[in-house]
Design a protein around this motif. Structure first.
Motif, PDB file in Angstrom:
ATOM      1  N   GLU A 262       0.814  -1.216   0.000  1.00 12.04           N
ATOM      2  CA  GLU A 262       0.000   0.000   0.000  1.00 12.04           C
ATOM      3  C   GLU A 262       0.851   1.270   0.000  1.00 12.04           C
ATOM      4  OE1 GLU A 262      -0.204  -1.600   4.350  1.00 12.04           O
ATOM      5  OE2 GLU A 262      -0.061  -2.408   2.314  1.00 12.04           O
ATOM      6  N   ASN A 263       2.157   1.125   0.238  1.00 13.83           N
ATOM      7  CA  ASN A 263       3.051   2.287   0.196  1.00 13.83           C
ATOM      8  C   ASN A 263       3.514   2.613  -1.220  1.00 13.83           C
ATOM      9  OD1 ASN A 263       2.951   2.676   2.964  1.00 13.83           O
ATOM     10  ND2 ASN A 263       4.769   1.448   3.369  1.00 13.83           N
ATOM     11  N   LEU A 264       3.280   1.722  -2.163  1.00 11.29           N
ATOM     12  CA  LEU A 264       3.801   1.917  -3.518  1.00 11.29           C
ATOM     13  C   LEU A 264       3.273   3.176  -4.205  1.00 11.29           C
ATOM     14  CD1 LEU A 264       3.783  -1.776  -4.799  1.00 11.29           C
ATOM     15  CD2 LEU A 264       5.793  -0.354  -4.370  1.00 11.29           C
ATOM     16  N   PRO A 265       1.971   3.505  -4.123  1.00 10.97           N
ATOM     17  CA  PRO A 265       1.504   4.713  -4.828  1.00 10.97           C
ATOM     18  C   PRO A 265       2.239   5.977  -4.421  1.00 10.97           C
ATOM     19  CG  PRO A 265      -0.376   3.359  -4.203  1.00 10.97           C
ATOM     20  CD  PRO A 265       0.844   2.745  -3.554  1.00 10.97           C
ATOM     21  N   LEU A 266       2.526   6.150  -3.142  1.00 13.82           N
ATOM     22  CA  LEU A 266       3.250   7.340  -2.696  1.00 13.82           C
ATOM     23  C   LEU A 266       4.686   7.337  -3.209  1.00 13.82           C
ATOM     24  CD1 LEU A 266       1.986   7.566   1.007  1.00 13.82           C
ATOM     25  CD2 LEU A 266       1.392   9.088  -0.892  1.00 13.82           C
ATOM     26  N   ILE A 267       5.287   6.166  -3.267  1.00 15.70           N
ATOM     27  CA  ILE A 267       6.659   6.066  -3.776  1.00 15.70           C
ATOM     28  C   ILE A 267       6.676   6.307  -5.288  1.00 15.70           C
ATOM     29  CG2 ILE A 267       8.578   4.462  -4.139  1.00 15.70           C
ATOM     30  CD1 ILE A 267       7.832   3.237  -1.384  1.00 15.70           C
ATOM     31  N   TYR A 268       5.684   5.766  -5.999  1.00 19.63           N
ATOM     32  CA  TYR A 268       5.604   6.000  -7.447  1.00 19.63           C
ATOM     33  C   TYR A 268       5.432   7.485  -7.751  1.00 19.63           C
ATOM     34  CZ  TYR A 268       5.084   0.975  -8.349  1.00 19.63           C
ATOM     35  OH  TYR A 268       5.282  -0.384  -8.445  1.00 19.63           O
ATOM     36  N   ARG A 269       4.658   8.185  -6.914  1.00 20.41           N
ATOM     37  CA  ARG A 269       4.457   9.620  -7.128  1.00 20.41           C
ATOM     38  C   ARG A 269       5.781  10.359  -6.974  1.00 20.41           C
ATOM     39  NH1 ARG A 269       0.441  12.337  -3.102  1.00 20.41           N
ATOM     40  NH2 ARG A 269      -0.925  10.747  -4.041  1.00 20.41           N
ATOM     41  N   ALA A 270       6.564   9.987  -5.947  1.00 25.45           N
ATOM     42  CA  ALA A 270       7.877  10.619  -5.753  1.00 25.45           C
ATOM     43  C   ALA A 270       8.796  10.344  -6.933  1.00 25.45           C
ATOM     44  CB  ALA A 270       8.504  10.117  -4.453  1.00 25.45           C
ATOM     45  N   LEU A 271       8.734   9.136  -7.468  1.00 24.28           N
ATOM     46  CA  LEU A 271       9.568   8.784  -8.622  1.00 24.28           C
ATOM     47  C   LEU A 271       9.169   9.597  -9.850  1.00 24.28           C
ATOM     48  CD1 LEU A 271       9.664   4.924  -8.043  1.00 24.28           C
ATOM     49  CD2 LEU A 271      11.655   6.437  -8.056  1.00 24.28           C
ATOM     50  N   GLN A 272       7.877   9.785 -10.047  1.00 23.99           N
ATOM     51  CA  GLN A 272       7.409  10.587 -11.178  1.00 23.99           C
ATOM     52  C   GLN A 272       7.874  12.036 -11.042  1.00 23.99           C
ATOM     53  OE1 GLN A 272       3.132  10.806 -11.555  1.00 23.99           O
ATOM     54  NE2 GLN A 272       3.232  11.275 -13.738  1.00 23.99           N
ATOM     55  N   GLU A 273       7.757  12.569  -9.834  1.00 27.48           N
ATOM     56  CA  GLU A 273       8.174  13.952  -9.602  1.00 27.48           C
ATOM     57  C   GLU A 273       9.675  14.126  -9.768  1.00 27.48           C
ATOM     58  OE1 GLU A 273       6.673  14.758  -5.712  1.00 27.48           O
ATOM     59  OE2 GLU A 273       4.584  15.014  -6.392  1.00 27.48           O
ATOM     60  N   ALA A 274      10.436  13.058  -9.506  1.00 28.33           N
ATOM     61  CA  ALA A 274      11.893  13.127  -9.657  1.00 28.33           C
ATOM     62  C   ALA A 274      12.322  13.044 -11.121  1.00 28.33           C
ATOM     63  CB  ALA A 274      12.560  12.007  -8.860  1.00 28.33           C
ATOM     64  N   GLY A 275      11.410  12.678 -12.007  1.00 29.08           N
ATOM     65  CA  GLY A 275      11.722  12.614 -13.431  1.00 29.08           C
ATOM     66  C   GLY A 275      12.558  11.414 -13.831  1.00 29.08           C
TER      67      GLY A 275
END
Length: 313
Positions: A262-275
């Motif tokens: 359940e923590n993956l969506p927040l981590i994926y968002r950070a990865l997207q923001e990091a480019g």
């Protein structure tokens, strides 16, 4: 022929622990294990997984028998990792590195272990299985002292495993990746809990599941910095993602375990923001326990192919 009853489900095909434990062979490699063997509920030989000394003796035997590590010990209170699951991370990481190397696992890889701990488990497995070189980092000087003792006590490890203390408070990657230094991958088992109380509650649940009293010692142990940090694993991994931008051309793949799906969506968002250029999730399982690691890179396919062609000659 191996039957389903003799194979542990979910482990990587190259994992040496897919078969049930061969306790006679393990005891021959590490005689101290014999004192902890006992009959299981169905007449089979086993150990008491609620006994931290038994778990440590089993680890010593597994490392001696499968990985040639004849001298291994950890001080009381430090994390005693389950070897089969740690081996799975190494093998799935090998597959990831092979993807940009024509399907061949590189034997010249250099890997950064973020949070090597007192057990040094990932470098011990990875150097034996693939001949990789490791740099292990930690904030705890006592942990590094013990890992150094393990390395020094086993011939041949000093040329493949080196250790560095993270001296920058609150930092994960800065200070341990040096200028112009290149790593094929990082790996990390981040602190799982978001507070000391959550860590204690989790430990108590494990003890109850193992049939222990609430005030007993946890079988796998763990110091505070190994078990929790402010914000838990999401905050830790997200910080690593943010820091990784600085080292985008020095590291091919950044990776970290993620204990809770359940923590993956927040981590994926950070990865997207990091480019990041690409994200890969590797699912792992050991029996009923599900886990995974997330990998990200700032290099496209062509850049990773050039990296492999240069690094893995």
């Amino acid at each position: 022929m191996k039957t389903p009853a003799t194979i542990k489900p979910g482990l990587h095909p190259r994992n040496r622990h897919r078969d049930r434990y061969d306790f006679p062979a393990l005891t021959q490699s590490s005689p101290a294990l014999g004192a902890f063997l006992r009959p299981g509920p169905h007449g089979e030989t086993t150990v008491d997984f609620a006994d931290p000394l038994a778990v440590k003796a089993l680890n010593q035997a597994l490392l001696a028998h499968f990985y040639g590590v004849k001298q291994w010990d950890i001080p009381e209170g430090f994390l005693c990792p389950p070897v089969p699951g740690r081996a799975d991370y190494i093998h799935h990481l090998a597959d990831l590195l092979a993807d940009s190397n024509g399907g061949v696992v590189p034997s010249q890889a250099s890997v950064l272990d973020v949070g090597v701990g007192a057990n040094c488990i990932y470098p011990l497995i990875g150097q034996h299985e693939y001949g990789w070189r490791f740099t292990g980092t930690d904030v705890d000087p006592e942990a590094l002292t013990n890992s150094t003792a393990i390395i020094d006590a086993n011939p041949g490890l000093t040329r493949l495993i080196r250790l560095r203390r993270q001296k920058t408070p609150g930092a994960i990657l800065p200070g341990v990746i040096h200028k112009n230094e290149m790593f094929d991958a990082t790996l990390c088992n981040p602190p799982f809990h978001d507070s000391a109380q959550a860590a204690r509650s989790g430990s108590e649940r494990k003890r109850v599941n193992l049939g222990q009293a609430k005030d007993g010692a946890l079988n796998f142990g763990g110091r505070e910095q190994e078990l929790w940090c402010e914000g838990g694993e999401v905050a830790f991994v997200n910080q690593m993602v943010d820091e990784s931008k600085v080292f985008a051309r020095q590291v091919q793949w950044f990776t970290s375990l993620v204990s809770r799906g359940e923590n993956l969506p927040l981590i994926y968002r950070a990865l997207q923001e990091a480019g990041v250029e690409k994200v890969v999730k590797k699912e792992m399982a050991q029996g009923q326990k599900q886990s995974r690691f997330v990998a990200w890179t700032f290099m496209n396919d062509a850049q990773r192919a050039r990296w492999a062609a240069t690094r893995y000659k």
